[in-house]
Write a protein that holds these residues in place. Sequence first.
Motif, PDB file in Angstrom:
ATOM      1  N   HIS A  83      20.676  16.029 -18.057  1.00  0.00           N
ATOM      2  CA  HIS A  83      22.072  15.629 -17.861  1.00  0.00           C
ATOM      3  C   HIS A  83      22.173  14.394 -16.975  1.00  0.00           C
ATOM      4  N   VAL A  84      21.276  14.316 -15.977  1.00  0.00           N
ATOM      5  CA  VAL A  84      21.340  13.209 -15.019  1.00  0.00           C
ATOM      6  C   VAL A  84      20.763  11.923 -15.594  1.00  0.00           C
ATOM      7  N   ARG A  85      19.677  12.028 -16.367  1.00  0.00           N
ATOM      8  CA  ARG A  85      18.944  10.838 -16.825  1.00  0.00           C
ATOM      9  C   ARG A  85      19.835   9.809 -17.519  1.00  0.00           C
ATOM     10  N   PRO A  86      20.675  10.184 -18.496  1.00  0.00           N
ATOM     11  CA  PRO A  86      21.497   9.158 -19.151  1.00  0.00           C
ATOM     12  C   PRO A  86      22.579   8.572 -18.236  1.00  0.00           C
ATOM     13  N   ASN A  87      22.859   9.272 -17.141  1.00  0.00           N
ATOM     14  CA  ASN A  87      23.947   8.847 -16.252  1.00  0.00           C
ATOM     15  C   ASN A  87      23.443   8.427 -14.876  1.00  0.00           C
ATOM     16  N   LEU A  88      22.111   8.271 -14.748  1.00  0.00           N
ATOM     17  CA  LEU A  88      21.544   7.950 -13.451  1.00  0.00           C
ATOM     18  C   LEU A  88      22.005   6.587 -12.954  1.00  0.00           C
ATOM     19  N   GLY A  89      22.072   5.602 -13.867  1.00  0.00           N
ATOM     20  CA  GLY A  89      22.506   4.269 -13.462  1.00  0.00           C
ATOM     21  C   GLY A  89      23.920   4.275 -12.906  1.00  0.00           C
ATOM     22  N   HIS A 147      28.490  16.499 -20.035  1.00  0.00           N
ATOM     23  CA  HIS A 147      27.278  16.114 -19.325  1.00  0.00           C
ATOM     24  C   HIS A 147      27.390  14.728 -18.699  1.00  0.00           C
ATOM     25  N   SER A 148      28.136  13.824 -19.324  1.00  0.00           N
ATOM     26  CA  SER A 148      28.274  12.478 -18.766  1.00  0.00           C
ATOM     27  C   SER A 148      28.972  12.516 -17.412  1.00  0.00           C
ATOM     28  N   VAL A 149      29.882  13.476 -17.240  1.00  0.00           N
ATOM     29  CA  VAL A 149      30.617  13.600 -15.981  1.00  0.00           C
ATOM     30  C   VAL A 149      29.773  14.333 -14.941  1.00  0.00           C
ATOM     31  N   THR A 150      29.189  15.473 -15.336  1.00  0.00           N
ATOM     32  CA  THR A 150      28.394  16.231 -14.371  1.00  0.00           C
ATOM     33  C   THR A 150      27.182  15.431 -13.905  1.00  0.00           C
ATOM     34  N   GLY A 151      26.531  14.735 -14.839  1.00  0.00           N
ATOM     35  CA  GLY A 151      25.354  13.950 -14.462  1.00  0.00           C
ATOM     36  C   GLY A 151      25.698  12.860 -13.467  1.00  0.00           C
ATOM     37  N   SER A 152      26.818  12.181 -13.681  1.00  0.00           N
ATOM     38  CA  SER A 152      27.233  11.099 -12.784  1.00  0.00           C
ATOM     39  C   SER A 152      27.574  11.635 -11.398  1.00  0.00           C
ATOM     40  N   LEU A 153      28.345  12.728 -11.342  1.00  0.00           N
ATOM     41  CA  LEU A 153      28.760  13.290 -10.058  1.00  0.00           C
ATOM     42  C   LEU A 153      27.569  13.869  -9.294  1.00  0.00           C
ATOM     43  N   GLU A 154      26.644  14.515 -10.023  1.00  0.00           N
ATOM     44  CA  GLU A 154      25.468  15.078  -9.361  1.00  0.00           C
ATOM     45  C   GLU A 154      24.591  13.986  -8.775  1.00  0.00           C
ATOM     46  N   ALA A 155      24.362  12.934  -9.563  1.00  0.00           N
ATOM     47  CA  ALA A 155      23.516  11.837  -9.070  1.00  0.00           C
ATOM     48  C   ALA A 155      24.165  11.152  -7.869  1.00  0.00           C
ATOM     49  N   GLN A 331      37.315   8.055 -15.834  1.00  0.00           N
ATOM     50  CA  GLN A 331      37.320   7.376 -14.539  1.00  0.00           C
ATOM     51  C   GLN A 331      38.281   8.053 -13.573  1.00  0.00           C
ATOM     52  N   LEU A 332      39.438   8.444 -14.087  1.00  0.00           N
ATOM     53  CA  LEU A 332      40.423   9.118 -13.241  1.00  0.00           C
ATOM     54  C   LEU A 332      39.854  10.416 -12.688  1.00  0.00           C
ATOM     55  N   PHE A 333      39.185  11.193 -13.550  1.00  0.00           N
ATOM     56  CA  PHE A 333      38.639  12.465 -13.088  1.00  0.00           C
ATOM     57  C   PHE A 333      37.506  12.252 -12.096  1.00  0.00           C
ATOM     58  N   VAL A 334      36.589  11.332 -12.391  1.00  0.00           N
ATOM     59  CA  VAL A 334      35.470  11.073 -11.483  1.00  0.00           C
ATOM     60  C   VAL A 334      35.983  10.603 -10.127  1.00  0.00           C
ATOM     61  N   GLY A 335      37.024   9.772 -10.148  1.00  0.00           N
ATOM     62  CA  GLY A 335      37.614   9.315  -8.894  1.00  0.00           C
ATOM     63  C   GLY A 335      38.197  10.455  -8.081  1.00  0.00           C
ATOM     64  N   TRP A 336      38.878  11.368  -8.749  1.00  0.00           N
ATOM     65  CA  TRP A 336      39.508  12.477  -8.037  1.00  0.00           C
ATOM     66  C   TRP A 336      38.487  13.527  -7.616  1.00  0.00           C
ATOM     67  N   ALA A 337      37.395  13.659  -8.374  1.00  0.00           N
ATOM     68  CA  ALA A 337      36.403  14.708  -8.111  1.00  0.00           C
ATOM     69  C   ALA A 337      35.387  14.316  -7.046  1.00  0.00           C
ATOM     70  N   ASP A 389      40.480  15.450 -20.595  1.00  0.00           N
ATOM     71  CA  ASP A 389      39.618  15.710 -21.755  1.00  0.00           C
ATOM     72  C   ASP A 389      38.143  15.505 -21.410  1.00  0.00           C
ATOM     73  N   VAL A 390      37.724  16.052 -20.278  1.00  0.00           N
ATOM     74  CA  VAL A 390      36.308  15.952 -19.893  1.00  0.00           C
ATOM     75  C   VAL A 390      35.635  17.324 -19.890  1.00  0.00           C
ATOM     76  N   LEU A 391      36.350  18.352 -20.392  1.00  0.00           N
ATOM     77  CA  LEU A 391      35.743  19.671 -20.480  1.00  0.00           C
ATOM     78  C   LEU A 391      34.746  19.702 -21.633  1.00  0.00           C
ATOM     79  N   SER A 392      33.687  20.478 -21.461  1.00  0.00           N
ATOM     80  CA  SER A 392      32.660  20.585 -22.489  1.00  0.00           C
ATOM     81  C   SER A 392      32.968  21.761 -23.401  1.00  0.00           C
ATOM     82  N   ASP A 393      32.771  21.562 -24.706  1.00  0.00           N
ATOM     83  CA  ASP A 393      32.945  22.652 -25.656  1.00  0.00           C
ATOM     84  C   ASP A 393      31.616  23.050 -26.294  1.00  0.00           C
TER      85      ASP A 393
END
Length: 496
Positions: A83-89, A147-155, A331-337, A389-393
């Motif tokens: 999950h982190v690798r594609p969003n590490l940058g 995964h794009s959101v969780t990976g970015s926030l975790e990294a 971006q809005l969610f990542v900013g708030w989270a 609309d960042v929830l995973s299904d």
Amino acid sequence: MDADQLDQILLIGSGVLVLAVLAVRVSVTAGLPSLLVYLFLGLLLGSSGLGIEFADADLAHALGFGGLVLILAEGGLTTKWEHVRPNLGYGLLLATLGSIISVTVVATGGHYLLDLDWELAILLAAVLTPTDAAAVFSVLRTVPLRHSVTGSLEAESGLNDAPIVVLVVAISAGDALEHGLWALIGLIVFELIAGGAIGFAIGWLGANGLRRVALPASGLYPLVVFAFAVLAYGSAAYAHASGFAAVYVAALVLGNTELPHRVATRSFVEGIGWLAQIGLFIMLGLLASPDELRWWHVWHGLAAGAILTFVARPLSVVACAVWFKRGVREQLFVGWAGLRGAVPIVLATIPLAADVPGSRDLFNVVFVAVVVYTLVQAAPLARLAAWCDVLSDEARDVEVEAAPLERVSADLLQIHVPKGSRLAGVEIGELRLPTGASVSMVVRNGATFVPHRAERIAIHDDLLIVADRAVREQAEDRLRAVARHGRLAGWGTNGG
């Protein structure tokens, strides 16, 4: 300390821990961040409540750093590299460029709007900037995000502590710009790179060593894995590199290696992470003194938090997201989270321990900002995730537990089938496991049986699979592929 004092400490400590653990359920029911409940417990026990005195800033600083090491180790060990690798940058840019933007904006606002001198304004900005790994990871466990959101926030939360700690320590010591701005930037870059390299080396050595050694008791695996992560911190700190970068990278390597008893290890480190969070917030509650709070502390805390939350954080996310083509709602969610928790308060103990003029006022301002904005940001996160609309299904992944069989070169895999997994309904024969791996037993509703090839897997089943060590990873890959894509999932490199 004598035996009577130890008895009292154990009595009070165990009672507080039981209350804190029970408070998790209360906080979830009430919709409050559990970390704030722990902080309230600390205030209740402190000088303004039951009268326990705790004013040792040096001890708070040391214990705070120790707690952060445990929290980062837990975060790295429970983070999935895929999950982190594609969003590490993106996460790394948020941790570096994003932090620079946040510090600049909040420091400017602190100086010109709140009338703080530049040293306190920069300290306030730096202390408030990093997101809290414990708060972020606890949210990610309860809100199923893409995964794009969780990976970015975790990294980001795992990496942004390291540069900020260097900056706060340098300012508190009074030698931040002794050799110029570029020297400070070079020091931060060196500590990050050196710490990451040391963490990777120790994580790799630990992972490869544990794959080749069968320990006599399963309970030793979580202990030694955790010890390797903490060893990375100590080694990097001794080498004057970033211990926080080292412990996170080492834990990330260890947590994403096919080690024995991974589920038990994950459960153990999650418990240690909770213990660190509880201890940190109760300690910080003890250190805080509501009697010292003045209206200007409250006003400055609210204003600084507002500048960070509504101006600095959104600007930093936009500046970083433009390089990675992230949508506006994401971006809005990542900013708030970008949640703050124990980290800013722990960082505020650094200037407090160094006797920086105005550091006690700074601690009170940070205390107010963290309490208020942790509550403000955490409460609507689930609804905001749905709106953005960042929830995973996706179907949930299988949980794989592995135990080595000491007398043969094989492992016993325990596969739990969670609700939503596409393994449900698949026949045992349709798993098409590689030669050398077979389903030996199924546990269903508390009963065990040896399955035949036409037996269909059910939700909440536990499959016991014996796999030759040479094909274990192929077997796990196949199981995960079927769990995500169903019985028609491709065999990958083995065909089928």
